[in-house]
Enzyme design. Structure first.
Site, PDB file in Angstrom:
ATOM      1  N   LYS A  88       0.846  -1.207   0.016  1.00  0.00           N
ATOM      2  CA  LYS A  88       0.040  -0.097  -0.011  1.00  0.00           C
ATOM      3  C   LYS A  88       0.770   1.142  -0.065  1.00  0.00           C
ATOM      4  O   LYS A  88       0.733   2.190  -0.761  1.00  0.00           O
ATOM      5  CB  LYS A  88      -0.859  -0.152   1.212  1.00  0.00           C
ATOM      6  CG  LYS A  88      -2.117  -0.857   1.069  1.00  0.00           C
ATOM      7  CD  LYS A  88      -2.882  -1.120   2.308  1.00  0.00           C
ATOM      8  CE  LYS A  88      -3.772  -2.098   2.120  1.00  0.00           C
ATOM      9  NZ  LYS A  88      -4.467  -2.934   3.365  1.00  0.00           N
ATOM     10  N   GLN A  97      -5.276  -1.464   9.514  1.00  0.00           N
ATOM     11  CA  GLN A  97      -5.358  -3.029   8.750  1.00  0.00           C
ATOM     12  C   GLN A  97      -5.996  -3.815   9.578  1.00  0.00           C
ATOM     13  O   GLN A  97      -5.674  -3.999  10.999  1.00  0.00           O
ATOM     14  CB  GLN A  97      -3.611  -3.059   8.396  1.00  0.00           C
ATOM     15  CG  GLN A  97      -3.559  -4.487   7.657  1.00  0.00           C
ATOM     16  CD  GLN A  97      -4.163  -4.467   6.058  1.00  0.00           C
ATOM     17  OE1 GLN A  97      -4.000  -3.593   5.456  1.00  0.00           O
ATOM     18  NE2 GLN A  97      -4.724  -5.709   5.885  1.00  0.00           N
ATOM     19  N   ASP A 139     -11.308   2.840   3.687  1.00  0.00           N
ATOM     20  CA  ASP A 139     -11.822   1.408   3.380  1.00  0.00           C
ATOM     21  C   ASP A 139     -13.131   1.373   3.314  1.00  0.00           C
ATOM     22  O   ASP A 139     -13.598   0.222   2.787  1.00  0.00           O
ATOM     23  CB  ASP A 139     -11.389   0.787   4.888  1.00  0.00           C
ATOM     24  CG  ASP A 139     -10.283  -0.011   4.581  1.00  0.00           C
ATOM     25  OD1 ASP A 139      -9.956  -0.851   3.529  1.00  0.00           O
ATOM     26  OD2 ASP A 139      -9.693  -0.290   5.750  1.00  0.00           O
TER      27      ASP A 139
HETATM   28  N1  GUN Z   1      -7.594  -6.819   5.522  1.00  0.00           N
HETATM   29  C1  GUN Z   1      -7.616  -7.693   4.696  1.00  0.00           C
HETATM   30  N2  GUN Z   1      -8.576  -6.887   3.602  1.00  0.00           N
HETATM   31  C2  GUN Z   1      -8.362  -5.758   4.053  1.00  0.00           C
HETATM   32  C3  GUN Z   1      -8.895  -4.483   3.693  1.00  0.00           C
HETATM   33  O1  GUN Z   1      -9.158  -3.995   2.653  1.00  0.00           O
HETATM   34  N3  GUN Z   1      -8.858  -3.220   4.503  1.00  0.00           N
HETATM   35  C4  GUN Z   1      -8.253  -3.425   5.739  1.00  0.00           C
HETATM   36  N4  GUN Z   1      -8.227  -2.340   6.364  1.00  0.00           N
HETATM   37  N5  GUN Z   1      -7.675  -4.500   6.379  1.00  0.00           N
HETATM   38  C5  GUN Z   1      -8.112  -5.726   5.595  1.00  0.00           C
END
Ligand code: GUN
Length: 300
Positions: free
Chosen positions: A55, A99, A122
């Site tokens: 990311k 996350q 998100d």
């Molecule tokens: N863990 C797995 N996929 C995601 C996501 O799309 N966003 C976040 N914040 N955590 C994740």
């Protein structure tokens, strides 16, 4: 035997990121604004470490500022909420992502609910989930948004088509069902208690599998010519001990029946981060009262 068209999510995501980078440069040139993304990683989940690194890398590649926070795995609820409050106040940060999964001592809902709605890139905040459900201007969760882009690029107008989404998670299944409904599909949201999953799937013009069970969807669950989107990423054992990544769909069988299908890896996966960057750009524009650009993938 017919063989399905492969939907190349890796290439689509690269073209989308290229286009986002152009819009980010434009935002900088016209308004002196550089979108900033903050990622908070609490915990030591190995897959999360890789996602978070990617990311940051891809945000910087798109010309954004990237900030990473790694509280210790022993972080308290109060400690994490204090960090969110700080990021909410920081004008250099337009998008905040916490996350998941979080360590067991943390209750994720209050943490997600503490993120400023306009910075919730998100799209997991209950207000954004509600806005999506009622057709408002929401931050849309990244994986469902990526799925929808791939589906629309493949199929075009979705009105009246039957869509079946397997899996009812808050992250993928529920928001994707809302998005497909917004596109005027007839949507079925199927799950582990659905009575005859195979029969439900066979009705689908668009079938999305997001259940996290390796190769669960068999070839004879698929309507000939259907568009199949595989959100699953599962590692299965191999004789050499290295394991192999497979989706929720039995790809070898499905490719003989479907009209188009996403591979794993290289299908939906790369779209998630591209859509996170898109949401961060959108968030930066909205927070500054600048019209949100229509971002189309760059020509291939
Ligand atoms: N863990 C797995 N996929 C995601 C996501 O799309 N966003 C976040 N914040 N955590 C994740």
């Amino acid at each position: 035997m017919a063989t399905a068209t492969l939907i190349d999510g890796k290439q689509f995501a690269a073209r989308l990121r290229a286009s986002i980078a152009v819009h980010v440069a434009q935002l900088k040139a016209d308004h002196g604004i550089t979108p900033g993304l903050a990622v908070v990683l609490a915990g030591d989940d190995p897959a999360s470490q890789i996602y978070v690194r990617n990311k940051g890398l891809q945000a910087r590649e798109a010309g954004m500022n990237s900030f990473e926070y790694r509280p210790p795995v022993t972080v308290t609820q109060t400690g994490l909420l204090a960090r969110i409050a700080e990021l909410n106040r920081d004008p250099a940060i337009n998008g905040i992502l916490v996350q998941l999964p979080l360590p067991p001592q943390i209750d994720p809902q209050p943490v997600i609910g503490a993120i400023t709605v306009s910075k919730d890139v998100d799209g997991f905040h209950p207000l954004n989930a509600g806005l999506l459900a009622v057709g408002g201007t929401a931050m849309v969760p990244c994986t469902p948004l990526g799925c929808l882009m791939l589906i629309k690029a493949q199929v075009g107008n979705l009105a009246g088509l039957r869509a079946v989404v397997l899996g009812r998670s808050n992250i993928v299944g529920k928001p994707l069902a809302a998005l497909l409904l917004r596109e005027h599909c007839t949507v079925t949201l199927a799950h582990s208690r659905t009575r005859d999953l195979a029969e439900e799937c066979r009705r689908a013009d668009i079938l999305v599998a997001a259940v996290g069970k390796a190769q669960m969807v068999k070839g004879d669950w698929i309507k000939p010519g259907a568009t199949v989107i595989d959100v699953g990423i599962n590692r299965i054992p191999t004789p050499d001990g290295k394991g192999r990544l497979v989706g929720d769909v039995d790809f070898a069988a499905a490719v003989e029946v479907a009209g188009a299908i996403t591979p794993v890896p290289g299908g939906v996966g790369p779209m998630t981060i591209a859509c996170l960057l898109l949401n961060t750009l959108t968030a930066a524009c909205r927070q500054h009262g600048i019209p949100v650009p229509e971002v189309k993938p760059a020509a291939g």
